[in-house]
Design an enzyme around this catalytic site. Sequence first.
Site, PDB file in Angstrom:
ATOM      1  N   ASP A   7       9.563  28.044  -1.125  1.00  0.00           N
ATOM      2  CA  ASP A   7       8.921  28.815  -0.048  1.00  0.00           C
ATOM      3  C   ASP A   7       8.664  30.228  -0.570  1.00  0.00           C
ATOM      4  O   ASP A   7       9.288  30.664  -1.543  1.00  0.00           O
ATOM      5  CB  ASP A   7       9.798  28.864   1.207  1.00  0.00           C
ATOM      6  CG  ASP A   7       9.103  29.575   2.372  1.00  0.00           C
ATOM      7  OD1 ASP A   7       7.864  29.457   2.486  1.00  0.00           O
ATOM      8  OD2 ASP A   7       9.778  30.260   3.163  1.00  0.00           O
ATOM      9  N   SER A   8       7.758  30.918   0.117  1.00  0.00           N
ATOM     10  CA  SER A   8       7.514  32.315  -0.243  1.00  0.00           C
ATOM     11  C   SER A   8       8.776  33.153  -0.025  1.00  0.00           C
ATOM     12  O   SER A   8       8.954  34.178  -0.659  1.00  0.00           O
ATOM     13  CB  SER A   8       6.385  32.867   0.623  1.00  0.00           C
ATOM     14  OG  SER A   8       6.747  32.755   1.981  1.00  0.00           O
ATOM     15  N   TYR A  39       3.176  35.314   2.135  1.00  0.00           N
ATOM     16  CA  TYR A  39       1.938  34.721   1.630  1.00  0.00           C
ATOM     17  C   TYR A  39       0.839  34.688   2.703  1.00  0.00           C
ATOM     18  O   TYR A  39      -0.338  34.590   2.389  1.00  0.00           O
ATOM     19  CB  TYR A  39       2.190  33.272   1.200  1.00  0.00           C
ATOM     20  CG  TYR A  39       2.799  33.079  -0.170  1.00  0.00           C
ATOM     21  CD1 TYR A  39       3.444  34.113  -0.848  1.00  0.00           C
ATOM     22  CD2 TYR A  39       2.734  31.823  -0.781  1.00  0.00           C
ATOM     23  CE1 TYR A  39       4.009  33.898  -2.106  1.00  0.00           C
ATOM     24  CE2 TYR A  39       3.292  31.598  -2.025  1.00  0.00           C
ATOM     25  CZ  TYR A  39       3.929  32.636  -2.689  1.00  0.00           C
ATOM     26  OH  TYR A  39       4.477  32.411  -3.925  1.00  0.00           O
ATOM     27  N   GLY A  40       1.275  34.709   3.976  1.00  0.00           N
ATOM     28  CA  GLY A  40       0.347  34.407   5.073  1.00  0.00           C
ATOM     29  C   GLY A  40      -0.804  35.363   5.256  1.00  0.00           C
ATOM     30  O   GLY A  40      -1.749  35.075   5.985  1.00  0.00           O
ATOM     31  N   CYS A  70       6.591  25.341   2.713  1.00  0.00           N
ATOM     32  CA  CYS A  70       5.810  26.507   3.116  1.00  0.00           C
ATOM     33  C   CYS A  70       4.458  25.980   3.574  1.00  0.00           C
ATOM     34  O   CYS A  70       3.713  25.406   2.772  1.00  0.00           O
ATOM     35  CB  CYS A  70       5.649  27.435   1.917  1.00  0.00           C
ATOM     36  SG  CYS A  70       4.597  28.858   2.243  1.00  0.00           S
ATOM     37  N   ASN A  71       4.159  26.158   4.844  1.00  0.00           N
ATOM     38  CA  ASN A  71       2.878  25.660   5.363  1.00  0.00           C
ATOM     39  C   ASN A  71       1.705  26.408   4.758  1.00  0.00           C
ATOM     40  O   ASN A  71       0.639  25.838   4.535  1.00  0.00           O
ATOM     41  CB  ASN A  71       2.833  25.832   6.878  1.00  0.00           C
ATOM     42  CG  ASN A  71       3.807  24.907   7.550  1.00  0.00           C
ATOM     43  OD1 ASN A  71       3.479  23.784   7.861  1.00  0.00           O
ATOM     44  ND2 ASN A  71       5.034  25.368   7.734  1.00  0.00           N
ATOM     45  N   THR A  72       1.928  27.705   4.494  1.00  0.00           N
ATOM     46  CA  THR A  72       0.831  28.517   3.970  1.00  0.00           C
ATOM     47  C   THR A  72       0.426  27.994   2.595  1.00  0.00           C
ATOM     48  O   THR A  72      -0.769  27.815   2.312  1.00  0.00           O
ATOM     49  CB  THR A  72       1.267  29.995   3.926  1.00  0.00           C
ATOM     50  OG1 THR A  72       1.771  30.342   5.211  1.00  0.00           O
ATOM     51  CG2 THR A  72       0.122  30.897   3.558  1.00  0.00           C
ATOM     52  N   GLU A 162      11.879  38.395   7.211  1.00  0.00           N
ATOM     53  CA  GLU A 162      12.312  38.729   5.843  1.00  0.00           C
ATOM     54  C   GLU A 162      13.071  40.050   5.815  1.00  0.00           C
ATOM     55  O   GLU A 162      13.945  40.253   4.993  1.00  0.00           O
ATOM     56  CB  GLU A 162      11.098  38.778   4.893  1.00  0.00           C
ATOM     57  CG  GLU A 162      10.460  37.423   4.622  1.00  0.00           C
ATOM     58  CD  GLU A 162      11.285  36.533   3.690  1.00  0.00           C
ATOM     59  OE1 GLU A 162      11.861  37.022   2.712  1.00  0.00           O
ATOM     60  OE2 GLU A 162      11.362  35.310   3.968  1.00  0.00           O
ATOM     61  N   THR A 195       7.582  27.523   8.226  1.00  0.00           N
ATOM     62  CA  THR A 195       8.995  27.143   8.102  1.00  0.00           C
ATOM     63  C   THR A 195       9.953  28.292   8.421  1.00  0.00           C
ATOM     64  O   THR A 195      11.164  28.076   8.528  1.00  0.00           O
ATOM     65  CB  THR A 195       9.284  26.583   6.694  1.00  0.00           C
ATOM     66  OG1 THR A 195       8.823  27.530   5.720  1.00  0.00           O
ATOM     67  CG2 THR A 195       8.607  25.258   6.482  1.00  0.00           C
ATOM     68  N   HIS A 196       9.426  29.507   8.574  1.00  0.00           N
ATOM     69  CA  HIS A 196      10.280  30.602   9.056  1.00  0.00           C
ATOM     70  C   HIS A 196      10.569  30.469  10.558  1.00  0.00           C
ATOM     71  O   HIS A 196      11.573  30.983  11.043  1.00  0.00           O
ATOM     72  CB  HIS A 196       9.601  31.957   8.840  1.00  0.00           C
ATOM     73  CG  HIS A 196       9.670  32.485   7.440  1.00  0.00           C
ATOM     74  ND1 HIS A 196       8.975  31.925   6.407  1.00  0.00           N
ATOM     75  CD2 HIS A 196      10.363  33.531   6.917  1.00  0.00           C
ATOM     76  CE1 HIS A 196       9.223  32.610   5.298  1.00  0.00           C
ATOM     77  NE2 HIS A 196      10.055  33.594   5.585  1.00  0.00           N
TER      78      HIS A 196
HETATM   79  N1  DGL Z   1       7.403  29.851   5.444  1.00  0.00           N
HETATM   80  C1  DGL Z   1       6.023  30.110   5.110  1.00  0.00           C
HETATM   81  C2  DGL Z   1       5.155  29.114   5.889  1.00  0.00           C
HETATM   82  O1  DGL Z   1       5.652  28.056   6.253  1.00  0.00           O
HETATM   83  C3  DGL Z   1       5.784  31.570   5.286  1.00  0.00           C
HETATM   84  C4  DGL Z   1       4.542  32.096   4.901  1.00  0.00           C
HETATM   85  C5  DGL Z   1       4.444  33.516   4.482  1.00  0.00           C
HETATM   86  O2  DGL Z   1       5.017  33.890   3.463  1.00  0.00           O
HETATM   87  O3  DGL Z   1       3.690  34.233   5.165  1.00  0.00           O
HETATM   88  O4  DGL Z   1       3.983  29.309   6.121  1.00  0.00           O
END
Ligand code: DGL
Length: 269
Positions: A7-8, A39-40, A70-72, A162, A195-196
């Site tokens: 994940d990010s 990442y978003g 991480c969905n992004t 974060e 996932t956050h």
């Molecule tokens: N947990 C990441 C997700 O599921 C976070 C994305 C981010 O870093 O903005 O999208």
Amino acid sequence: MAVGIFDSGLGGLTVLEAAQKRLPDVDFIYLADSANAPYGVRTADDIYALTCAAVQRLFDAGCDLVILACNTASAAALRRMQEGWVPEDKRVLGVFVPLIEALTERDWGDNSPPREVDVKHVALFATPATVSSRAFQRELAFRAIGVDIEAQACGGVVDAIEDGDMILAEAMVRSHVDALKRKMPEPQAAILGCTHYPLLLDAFQAALGADVKVYSQAALVGESLADYLTRHADKIGSGSSAYLTTGDPKRVSDRATQFLRRPITFTAA
Ligand code: DGL
């Protein structure tokens, strides 16, 4: 052979924890690209380059299966990685499909044509990059017809998590849910498409109301991974775990320990 979870930042720990509970004999290596989170708000090219670098790090650590928790990254990079970057002897999987299979009442890998499902009005909460990719809508359209999805880009929530500022994160959740309800007053279900967000499950549920079914990925991905691993028995190990970060290991360890309420020690990636 360990399974890599990427994940990010800290959000993927929600997936890792569910996977560890479901699969206590599997070895896991978690990588948080904390130096580059969130990442978003990044471009798709940027997310692709960062995700490839992180996944390569997990391949180098001995993982030949990596879950993008991480969905992004799953939305902006996974397809492109699978089409031209992932070596033949490695596997990279995302987190969308298990959730959409649950929403559309399908068994794992049921690829039959799209059909009508019970739920008609669905709220999607995700990062700006995930929302603009329209990847959820695309995956849903392969499986269901007549489902209306209203997406809310939840800017700022990942940054607040974060930073460990859960009061701010909860306030942002309430304001994003209000914004969603102005567009879709009565969603039947809500997808936490980042996932956050399971770290804020109670805040989402309270703002949405008790009659909205909230789908969160952690347990669904754990189940789906278990299903996959029963067909790939070489992944069974001794239940070890290692945590890597591109950020400050002490700071990331403190936050992770706060979120999971058990000691987690990250080392430099
Ligand atoms: N947990 C990441 C997700 O599921 C976070 C994305 C981010 O870093 O903005 O999208």
